[in-house]
Design a protein around this motif. Sequence first.
Motif, PDB file in Angstrom:
ATOM      1  N   LYS A   1       0.964  -1.438  -0.361  1.00  0.00           N
ATOM      2  CA  LYS A   1       0.632  -0.024   0.075  1.00  0.00           C
ATOM      3  C   LYS A   1       0.955   1.057  -0.080  1.00  0.00           C
ATOM      4  O   LYS A   1       0.500   1.960   0.644  1.00  0.00           O
ATOM      5  CB  LYS A   1      -0.936   0.379   1.242  1.00  0.00           C
ATOM      6  N   GLY A   2       1.821   1.545  -0.715  1.00  0.00           N
ATOM      7  CA  GLY A   2       2.795   2.149  -1.118  1.00  0.00           C
ATOM      8  C   GLY A   2       4.055   2.485   0.064  1.00  0.00           C
ATOM      9  O   GLY A   2       4.630   3.479  -0.093  1.00  0.00           O
ATOM     10  N   LYS A   3       3.402   1.915   0.735  1.00  0.00           N
ATOM     11  CA  LYS A   3       5.147   1.265   1.607  1.00  0.00           C
ATOM     12  C   LYS A   3       6.068   0.920   2.179  1.00  0.00           C
ATOM     13  O   LYS A   3       5.161  -0.336   2.085  1.00  0.00           O
ATOM     14  CB  LYS A   3       4.275   1.913   3.576  1.00  0.00           C
ATOM     15  N   HIS A   4       6.687   0.894   2.164  1.00  0.00           N
ATOM     16  CA  HIS A   4       8.512  -0.583   2.156  1.00  0.00           C
ATOM     17  C   HIS A   4       8.062  -1.163   3.305  1.00  0.00           C
ATOM     18  O   HIS A   4       7.358  -1.091   4.281  1.00  0.00           O
ATOM     19  CB  HIS A   4       9.625   0.401   2.068  1.00  0.00           C
ATOM     20  N   THR A   5       8.001  -2.533   2.434  1.00  0.00           N
ATOM     21  CA  THR A   5       7.947  -3.392   3.469  1.00  0.00           C
ATOM     22  C   THR A   5       9.422  -3.445   4.236  1.00  0.00           C
ATOM     23  O   THR A   5      10.174  -2.903   4.224  1.00  0.00           O
ATOM     24  CB  THR A   5       8.215  -4.910   2.493  1.00  0.00           C
ATOM     25  N   GLY A   6       8.785  -4.350   5.730  1.00  0.00           N
ATOM     26  CA  GLY A   6      10.234  -3.623   6.690  1.00  0.00           C
ATOM     27  C   GLY A   6       9.962  -2.608   7.595  1.00  0.00           C
ATOM     28  O   GLY A   6      10.703  -2.722   8.419  1.00  0.00           O
ATOM     29  N   THR A   7       9.284  -2.531   7.887  1.00  0.00           N
ATOM     30  CA  THR A   7       9.150  -0.802   8.393  1.00  0.00           C
ATOM     31  C   THR A   7       7.089  -0.822   9.069  1.00  0.00           C
ATOM     32  O   THR A   7       7.011   0.251   9.348  1.00  0.00           O
ATOM     33  CB  THR A   7       8.691   0.819   7.598  1.00  0.00           C
ATOM     34  N   PHE A   8       6.686  -1.607   8.913  1.00  0.00           N
ATOM     35  CA  PHE A   8       4.956  -1.599   9.833  1.00  0.00           C
ATOM     36  C   PHE A   8       6.124  -2.621  11.026  1.00  0.00           C
ATOM     37  O   PHE A   8       4.168  -1.301  11.477  1.00  0.00           O
ATOM     38  CB  PHE A   8       4.375  -2.960   8.664  1.00  0.00           C
ATOM     39  N   GLY A   9       6.676  -3.002  11.243  1.00  0.00           N
ATOM     40  CA  GLY A   9       7.287  -2.966  12.608  1.00  0.00           C
ATOM     41  C   GLY A   9       7.754  -2.437  13.674  1.00  0.00           C
ATOM     42  O   GLY A   9       7.729  -1.685  13.360  1.00  0.00           O
ATOM     43  N   ASP A  10       7.642  -3.067  14.553  1.00  0.00           N
ATOM     44  CA  ASP A  10       8.397  -2.824  15.400  1.00  0.00           C
ATOM     45  C   ASP A  10      10.203  -2.533  15.494  1.00  0.00           C
ATOM     46  O   ASP A  10      10.789  -1.720  15.244  1.00  0.00           O
ATOM     47  CB  ASP A  10       8.729  -3.266  16.834  1.00  0.00           C
ATOM     48  N   TYR A  11      10.371  -3.686  13.992  1.00  0.00           N
ATOM     49  CA  TYR A  11      11.606  -3.795  13.729  1.00  0.00           C
ATOM     50  C   TYR A  11      11.802  -4.145  12.394  1.00  0.00           C
ATOM     51  O   TYR A  11      10.851  -5.461  12.154  1.00  0.00           O
ATOM     52  CB  TYR A  11      12.692  -4.517  14.906  1.00  0.00           C
ATOM     53  N   GLY A  12      12.683  -3.900  11.510  1.00  0.00           N
ATOM     54  CA  GLY A  12      12.544  -4.386  10.331  1.00  0.00           C
ATOM     55  C   GLY A  12      14.110  -4.858   9.872  1.00  0.00           C
ATOM     56  O   GLY A  12      15.148  -4.109  10.438  1.00  0.00           O
ATOM     57  N   ILE A  13      13.843  -5.820   9.226  1.00  0.00           N
ATOM     58  CA  ILE A  13      15.142  -6.691   8.914  1.00  0.00           C
ATOM     59  C   ILE A  13      15.699  -6.528   7.785  1.00  0.00           C
ATOM     60  O   ILE A  13      14.772  -6.907   6.788  1.00  0.00           O
ATOM     61  CB  ILE A  13      15.717  -7.456   9.527  1.00  0.00           C
ATOM     62  N   PHE A  14      16.481  -6.038   6.671  1.00  0.00           N
ATOM     63  CA  PHE A  14      17.164  -6.380   5.593  1.00  0.00           C
ATOM     64  C   PHE A  14      18.176  -7.429   5.144  1.00  0.00           C
ATOM     65  O   PHE A  14      19.064  -7.811   6.104  1.00  0.00           O
ATOM     66  CB  PHE A  14      16.932  -5.472   4.673  1.00  0.00           C
ATOM     67  N   SER A  15      18.636  -7.885   4.736  1.00  0.00           N
ATOM     68  CA  SER A  15      19.806  -8.815   4.020  1.00  0.00           C
ATOM     69  C   SER A  15      20.174  -8.209   2.513  1.00  0.00           C
ATOM     70  O   SER A  15      19.588  -8.265   1.524  1.00  0.00           O
ATOM     71  CB  SER A  15      19.259 -10.561   3.264  1.00  0.00           C
ATOM     72  N   PHE A  16      22.086  -8.156   2.625  1.00  0.00           N
ATOM     73  CA  PHE A  16      22.852  -8.069   1.168  1.00  0.00           C
ATOM     74  C   PHE A  16      23.689  -9.247   0.723  1.00  0.00           C
ATOM     75  O   PHE A  16      24.656  -9.263   0.561  1.00  0.00           O
ATOM     76  CB  PHE A  16      23.554  -6.747   1.870  1.00  0.00           C
ATOM     77  N   ASN A  17      23.050 -11.082   1.356  1.00  0.00           N
ATOM     78  CA  ASN A  17      23.662 -11.804   1.011  1.00  0.00           C
ATOM     79  C   ASN A  17      23.254 -12.156  -0.265  1.00  0.00           C
ATOM     80  O   ASN A  17      22.969 -11.537  -1.131  1.00  0.00           O
ATOM     81  CB  ASN A  17      22.659 -13.128   1.258  1.00  0.00           C
ATOM     82  N   GLY A  18      24.437 -12.859  -1.550  1.00  0.00           N
ATOM     83  CA  GLY A  18      25.371 -12.813  -2.443  1.00  0.00           C
ATOM     84  C   GLY A  18      24.099 -12.608  -3.380  1.00  0.00           C
ATOM     85  O   GLY A  18      24.398 -13.329  -4.804  1.00  0.00           O
ATOM     86  N   ASN A  19      23.074 -13.541  -3.000  1.00  0.00           N
ATOM     87  CA  ASN A  19      21.082 -13.600  -3.679  1.00  0.00           C
ATOM     88  C   ASN A  19      20.653 -13.159  -3.998  1.00  0.00           C
ATOM     89  O   ASN A  19      19.453 -13.591  -4.956  1.00  0.00           O
ATOM     90  CB  ASN A  19      21.281 -15.205  -3.893  1.00  0.00           C
TER      91      ASN A  19
END
Length: 371
Positions: free
Chosen positions: A169-187
């Motif tokens: 709904k126009g908002k980035h996932t990872g920003t709805f909860g109390d905490y969000g996490i992202f990964s920058f693994n090779g894949n």
Amino acid sequence: MNKRIFLSSPHMSDEGYEMEYVKEAFDTNWIAPLGENVNGFERELAEKVGSRAAVALSSGTAAIHLALRAAGVGEGDIVFCPTLTFSATANPIIYQNATPVFIDSNYETWNMCPKALEEALKKYPEVKAVIVVHLYGLSADMDRIVELCKKHNVVLIEDAAESLGTYYKGKHTGTFGDYGIFSFNGNKIITTSGGGMLVSDNEEKMAKAKFWATQSRDQARHYQHSELGFNYRMSNVVAGIGRGQLKVLEQRVDKKNYIYEFYKRELGELEGVKFMPSNDWDAPNYWLSSMTLNGIVRPSDIFDALEAENIESRPVWKPMHMQPFFEKYDFIGAGVSEKLFENGVCLPSDTKMSDADLTKIVEIIKGLWCK
């Protein structure tokens, strides 16, 4: 041997943005797990997704671990976790000596089923935290999940490891909860070769997470530690790669969408084929293009046919409650995740693939329906 076509593999931006920041790190001899690239990557990622604070870490798993610690999860606490995910989502629950309870998916999102979550909340009203995953870049039904967590006063952690660039709904996932996490693994859709990020609007908790991530070193001239710490900080060189990769995120999302639409157009009408769901409120990054099969052609037929041509594909994640290590823990649901695993195929989704590569893949798959 034909060239290897990977499911999803890393590559530098065509513009070479990464080298600008990495060269600076080497020129200034600032290679330690601190420096302007780390600060810049945290600032730029937070601005990109719309979060107040970010902490650059060694992996997405480390980010989940620190999120659980920040949430106060400890020995004996209950934590809800989607069953249809990679084990990195669940492992940090065990690091904290807490108890996972696995929640089923639904067909509408392939993600955590709100009805199963509600059932679990009734069974375990003492639950400490909920981890929700945005599988393969598809957003979970966040309105309903956020509502349930607020109603029951439960901390919500978003595992957006696969969904950077996905909007709900126009908002980035990872920003709805109390905490969000992202990964920058090779894949992942952008990569630092390995690394992760924890984001939150709670700046006090984020400062604490950064403290833990740097071995909980107290402010003192000598080395002093009053709390357990972790070696979880991202290096300045790795963060430089991330800053360069972040500049091409939209291009990567566009290519992932192109790959998904190509497959759906070419394969979507085959008997028994159904592609991963899309919803009006979801703008996925389509990290991996996936489909299910319900007919004579089975997933193993596709895996074998593609592998014979040196092309990588794989099943949908095997649910956690079916894993030998986790099978002793409770599972709430109706078995949707098991069906998705049984029938699911993750197709090659590497953004380096050409139209010729995609055409080759779909011709191999279509040939299975002609036998």
